[in-house]
Design a protein around this motif. Structure first.
Motif, PDB file in Angstrom:
ATOM      1  N   UNK A 171      34.539  41.927  37.272  1.00  0.00           N
ATOM      2  CA  UNK A 171      34.653  40.736  38.108  1.00  0.00           C
ATOM      3  C   UNK A 171      36.093  40.259  38.306  1.00  0.00           C
ATOM      4  N   UNK A 172      37.044  40.905  37.648  1.00  0.00           N
ATOM      5  CA  UNK A 172      38.441  40.526  37.858  1.00  0.00           C
ATOM      6  C   UNK A 172      38.963  41.027  39.208  1.00  0.00           C
ATOM      7  N   UNK A 173      38.350  42.084  39.743  1.00  0.00           N
ATOM      8  CA  UNK A 173      38.705  42.618  41.057  1.00  0.00           C
ATOM      9  C   UNK A 173      40.213  42.835  41.203  1.00  0.00           C
ATOM     10  N   UNK A 174      40.791  43.520  40.233  1.00  0.00           N
ATOM     11  CA  UNK A 174      42.238  43.757  40.244  1.00  0.00           C
ATOM     12  C   UNK A 174      42.646  44.637  41.428  1.00  0.00           C
ATOM     13  N   UNK A 175      41.803  45.621  41.787  1.00  0.00           N
ATOM     14  CA  UNK A 175      42.129  46.493  42.910  1.00  0.00           C
ATOM     15  C   UNK A 175      42.307  45.723  44.205  1.00  0.00           C
ATOM     16  N   UNK A 176      41.484  44.714  44.427  1.00  0.00           N
ATOM     17  CA  UNK A 176      41.615  43.890  45.637  1.00  0.00           C
ATOM     18  C   UNK A 176      42.944  43.152  45.622  1.00  0.00           C
ATOM     19  N   UNK A 177      43.319  42.617  44.478  1.00  0.00           N
ATOM     20  CA  UNK A 177      44.578  41.883  44.377  1.00  0.00           C
ATOM     21  C   UNK A 177      45.767  42.817  44.634  1.00  0.00           C
ATOM     22  N   UNK A 178      45.672  44.054  44.133  1.00  0.00           N
ATOM     23  CA  UNK A 178      46.732  45.037  44.365  1.00  0.00           C
ATOM     24  C   UNK A 178      46.926  45.282  45.862  1.00  0.00           C
ATOM     25  N   UNK A 179      45.841  45.478  46.583  1.00  0.00           N
ATOM     26  CA  UNK A 179      45.935  45.717  48.023  1.00  0.00           C
ATOM     27  C   UNK A 179      46.515  44.517  48.760  1.00  0.00           C
TER      28      UNK A 179
END
Length: 575
Positions: free
Chosen positions: A291-299
């Motif tokens: 649920x941290x969704x780090x990949x989305x933040x990276x993009x």
């Protein structure tokens, strides 16, 4: 606090004085970054540098200027620096999570001093290329860690102002580099090696000063919590927020501790590969951060930095002299007008200091796009009119001057908005467990954006001329709906609240906001610092926020409520 050196300024100053001291050191590092970027503009046109040492051009005897014969070599020497920043930011982000923010800043200074020394003494192109690469590595380390250190020490109510001040100093570095190079160009009528060696060597002065003083400054309290040094973190946070506002500092400390524990449970792997690949479906190895969704933040941070370059700043910066020449000004006059534009650019950044936290990141980007988009379309239009009236000196000069004036308006809009936000946003939105690495992805986006534009702009201006400005204008128009739909607001929210802000499985901003509000309601004990500050400002007793409350099991899944663990918090040290 015996665990912290007695020479550390955290024992001497607190609250505003301590924050100002931290901001000055961070600003010095960012000043170097700006100077290092602006320096090569004057170095590239030096006769001894371009003709005798790098050998990419010859002298025009009438104009006493370098005529470039090998643009690939000239561009390669400049652009290899960005390869260095790319490598430096990745290394700096990785070791920054292990050894702390202060040590990485010192290490970046050492690399940058070595690179600057080698550049100053360069005797040929190969030597210069290696030196630029080393210098870029040091710059990349500083770029990735300084914004993180600054945001992790600042209060959430003034975080934007904190970083905006640093970027005023960044453009001050550009101004100093430009005018120092301009002044040196008159030495020995421009033929002396001093013309280019001194401006390169000058950057060593702030780097040595930074390397000497950074050891006397406090480590990030959030990194200290992450590595288990909670007593030091609590003390530093108390000094940053003030002994008279112990409740606010304690509430913030508890938030950091709560979220750090939650992040350990929610995310499993934080290598650069897993952070980038996290955006992919679970079937092919994505979704490792849960649920941290780090990949989305990276993009989001990569593309925000790429957009920053494609809205036009690279074109206006690199081709400013050509734009002013087209307005009918002489080469000499064009150079000092470009220098005046840089000063105007620097003062425009002060607007962000006073508006970034009040308007928020999203509104700041919106109005910046409007001002810059209009400026680019009009600059392109007047440039075409100037070319169409080449036989009429009056009209050619008038239209050219009108087009040049919009470059001033563009740099004003950029300095007040898009200069700061793409650097601030990555340092804000990532979880504590990988914040330095997350900010590294922002620097990756900046390096890609810079390299991309520097590579393509000569071809674009050659083939489509002033229509390049229309491309920049279109990028500004496109950026508005992108920011509106995909980028949640980070202003006036603590760093610990960012995990709640990105907990939604949807990419859309409106879904992120709904999930954020719901999770805050369902997890009232997870983040209290913002509420404590509101209570304190309203006249309440914020001092009780940190102790005597039940510690609940927290969740980033909406609707999933966990029971109380029944443990009491309080006392001198949280175990």
């Amino acid at each position: 606090m015996d665990l912290i050196s007695k020479h550390n300024i955290v024992h001497r100053y607190e609250k505003r004085k301590l924050l100002i001291a931290v901001n000055c050191v961070a600003g010095l590092a960012i000043f170097f970054f700006g100077y290092d970027q602006g320096m090569m503009g004057s170095v590239n046109v030096s006769i001894d540098y371009g003709v005798n040492r790098m050998k990419y051009g010859h002298i025009d005897p009438e104009a006493k200027q370098v005529v470039v014969d090998n643009s690939l070599l000239q561009g390669g020497i400049v652009s290899v620096y960005y390869l260095g920043t790319l490598l430096g930011c990745m290394v700096g982000g990785w070791i920054g999570e292990k050894i702390g923010r202060i040590k990485v800043m010192a290490l970046g200074c050492v690399w940058a001093i070595l690179g600057a020394s080698l550049q100053t003494s360069a005797m040929n192109a190969d030597w210069m290329i290696c030196a630029r690469l080393i210098n870029g590595i040091g710059t990349g380390m500083l770029n990735v860690i300084v914004p993180v250190w600054a945001t992790e020490t600042a209060s959430h109510t003034s975080r934007g102002q904190f970083v905006a001040i640093e970027f005023t100093l960044n453009i001050f570095g550009v101004v100093v580099a430009y005018w120092l190079g301009f002044g040196c160009s008159f030495v020995d009528d421009g033929y002396s090696p001093f013309v280019w060696r001194f401006p390169i060597a000058f950057q060593i002065i702030p780097l040595i000063f930074l390397l000497c003083i950074v050891w006397f400054f406090p480590e990030s309290p959030r990194w200290l919590v992450k590595v288990g040094r909670e007593a030091e973190a609590r003390y530093i946070l108390g000094r940053l927020r003030g002994e008279d506002e112990y409740g606010l500092a304690e509430a913030e400390f508890q938030d950091i501790r709560n979220v750090a524990e939650l992040e350990k449970k929610s995310g499993k792997v934080n290598s650069y590969f897993h952070m980038f690949w996290d955006v992919m479906p679970k079937k092919i190895g994505g979704g490792s951060s849960g649920k941290l969704h780090i990949g989305r933040r990276v993009q989001l941070v990569i593309w925000l930095q790429i957009l920053q370059e494609w809205i036009g700043i690279a074109g206006v910066t690199i081709y400013a002299n050509d734009i002013f020449n087209q307005a009918g000004y002489s080469v000499f006059k064009s150079r000092w007008i470009a220098g005046i534009n840089d000063i105007f650019y620097m003062f425009s950044t002060l607007i962000a200091v006073f508006t970034l936290d009040r308007l928020g990141r999203r509104v700041t980007l919106y109005w910046g796009c409007v001002v810059m988009g209009v400026s680019m379309f009009l600059a392109g239009g007047f440039s075409r009119l100037s070319q169409n009236n080449a036989n009429d000196e009056y009209l050619k000069g008038a239209y050219g001057a009108a087009g040049a004036s919009f470059t001033f308006l563009f740099t004003f809009g950029f300095g007040a908005t898009w200069l700061t936000v793409p650097w601030l946003y990555p340092a804000e939105i990532f979880p504590l467990q990988c914040r330095a690495k997350g900010n590294a992805w922002g620097v990756v986006g900046w390096s890609i954006g810079n390299g991309w534009t520097v590579l393509l702009l000569p071809t674009m201006f050659k083939n489509i001329s002033e229509k390049t400005f229309y491309v920049f204008g279109a990028c500004n128009v496109i950026s508005i709906p992108i920011v509106w739909a995909l980028y949640p607001e980070s202003s006036q929210r603590t760093l610990e609240e960012m995990d709640l802000l990105f907990a939604s499985d949807s990419w859309w901003n409106w879904d992120a906001e709904k999930t954020f509000a719901r999770l805050k309601e369902e997890n009232p004990d997870l983040v209290n610092a913002a509420r404590a500050r509101q209570t304190s400002v309203a006249g309440g007793a914020g001092g009780e926020m940190g102790g005597g409350r039940k510690n609940r099991a927290m969740s980033l899944v909406p609707g999933e409520k966990a029971g109380s663990e029944g443990s009491e918090e309080g006392g001198e040290k949280v175990g």
